[in-house]
Design a protein around this motif. Structure first.
Motif, PDB file in Angstrom:
ATOM      1  N   SER A 183     -87.023 -11.220  38.242  1.00  0.00           N
ATOM      2  CA  SER A 183     -87.898 -11.947  38.084  1.00  0.00           C
ATOM      3  C   SER A 183     -87.550 -13.264  38.459  1.00  0.00           C
ATOM      4  O   SER A 183     -86.641 -13.931  38.714  1.00  0.00           O
ATOM      5  N   LEU A 184     -88.647 -14.639  39.248  1.00  0.00           N
ATOM      6  CA  LEU A 184     -88.253 -15.630  39.337  1.00  0.00           C
ATOM      7  C   LEU A 184     -89.098 -15.976  38.039  1.00  0.00           C
ATOM      8  O   LEU A 184     -89.728 -15.807  37.421  1.00  0.00           O
ATOM      9  N   SER A 185     -89.051 -17.811  38.770  1.00  0.00           N
ATOM     10  CA  SER A 185     -90.201 -18.470  37.661  1.00  0.00           C
ATOM     11  C   SER A 185     -91.143 -18.455  37.443  1.00  0.00           C
ATOM     12  O   SER A 185     -91.967 -17.664  38.120  1.00  0.00           O
ATOM     13  N   PRO A 186     -92.106 -18.196  36.190  1.00  0.00           N
ATOM     14  CA  PRO A 186     -93.410 -18.195  36.201  1.00  0.00           C
ATOM     15  C   PRO A 186     -94.575 -19.001  36.238  1.00  0.00           C
ATOM     16  O   PRO A 186     -95.850 -18.816  36.856  1.00  0.00           O
ATOM     17  N   SER A 187     -94.003 -20.475  36.012  1.00  0.00           N
ATOM     18  CA  SER A 187     -94.199 -21.336  36.913  1.00  0.00           C
ATOM     19  C   SER A 187     -94.348 -22.506  37.545  1.00  0.00           C
ATOM     20  O   SER A 187     -95.741 -22.241  38.183  1.00  0.00           O
ATOM     21  N   PHE A 188     -93.110 -22.227  38.728  1.00  0.00           N
ATOM     22  CA  PHE A 188     -93.061 -22.771  40.174  1.00  0.00           C
ATOM     23  C   PHE A 188     -93.118 -21.459  41.272  1.00  0.00           C
ATOM     24  O   PHE A 188     -92.745 -20.474  40.548  1.00  0.00           O
TER      25      PHE A 188
END
Length: 234
Positions: free
Chosen positions: A169-174
């Motif tokens: 996973s990467l950021s859920p925000s950015f």
């Protein structure tokens, strides 16, 4: 691909087959603002109210939690908060979700099917990995959550044990668009040393929620636009 089609997708569909991703925009914005506030006051009440109204962790994740994470990124983009405040907000959100652990029934298991769930090495936002792990566990899988600090550390993990699926996973925000090239190298390196020559790699994060083609660019087999909702690449 056969593993995803025959085992992963049916299990996840069975778990949330009647649970559409209905986003509550008003509450997600309100939750985002509370999370980045000085104390995070009121966030728990919003989460509990939404969960009580829907009785499903999946609906909580897709209808409120993930949208709130993206709204925090939007607030940062227009200079309404700092990156540090977003990171603190995500930590608060994860902490509050821990209070809901164990309140959703698990479906029948999948004969020991295992998944290694990690944020990309160097990714400071852990919420996406936590949601993926919880969703897979609820769907009957055996997820193992790890937080490798380098690609080499991740390779050590996948070389030491047979995993059916690797979730990164990467950021859920950015959006983290600048990290996609490196993520492609992370995935290629993991495949090269995997104890399972047919390792399936699934990616998640805002970048993949908003652009399905991004998963193809990093060499993944599938992407997750919502926690537990994996899409195949053909």
């Amino acid at each position: 691909m056969r593993l995803i089609e025959s085992v992963l997708l049916p299990g996840l569909v069975a778990w949330h087959q009647s649970l559409p991703a209905c986003v509550d925009e008003r509450r997600s914005i309100e939750l985002a603002r509370r999370l980045i506030g000085p104390t995070g006051a009121g966030a728990r009440e919003l989460l509990c109210e939404h969960y009580a109204g829907h009785g499903s962790l999946h609906r909580l994740f897709t209808g409120l939690v993930e949208p709130a994470a993206r709204r925090m990124g939007d607030l940062w983009a227009v200079d309404d908060c700092t990156e540090a405040e977003v990171t603190i907000g995500l930590c608060r959100l994860l902490s509050e979700l821990r209070q809901l652990d164990g309140c959703c029934a698990r479906v029948a298991g999948h004969a020991g099917r295992s998944a290694l769930v990690v944020p990309q090495p160097g990714e400071s936002h852990m919420l996406g990995a936590a949601l993926d792990a919880e969703s897979l566990w609820q769907a009957g899988w055996l997820p193992q959550s790890e937080y490798p600090d380098s690609d080499e550390a991740l390779q050590t993990l996948v070389a030491a044990r047979h995993y059916d699926v690797l979730c990164v996973s990467l950021s859920p925000s950015f959006r983290r668009s600048h990290r996609l090239e490196r993520l492609a190298r992370t995935i290629a390196g993991a495949r090269s040393v995997s104890k399972n020559p047919d390792l399936v790699v699934v990616v998640s994060g805002r970048a993949f929620h908003e652009e399905r083609a991004a998963a193809r660019r990093v060499g993944a087999d599938g992407s997750s636009r919502w926690a537990s909702r994996f899409e195949l690449l053909h």
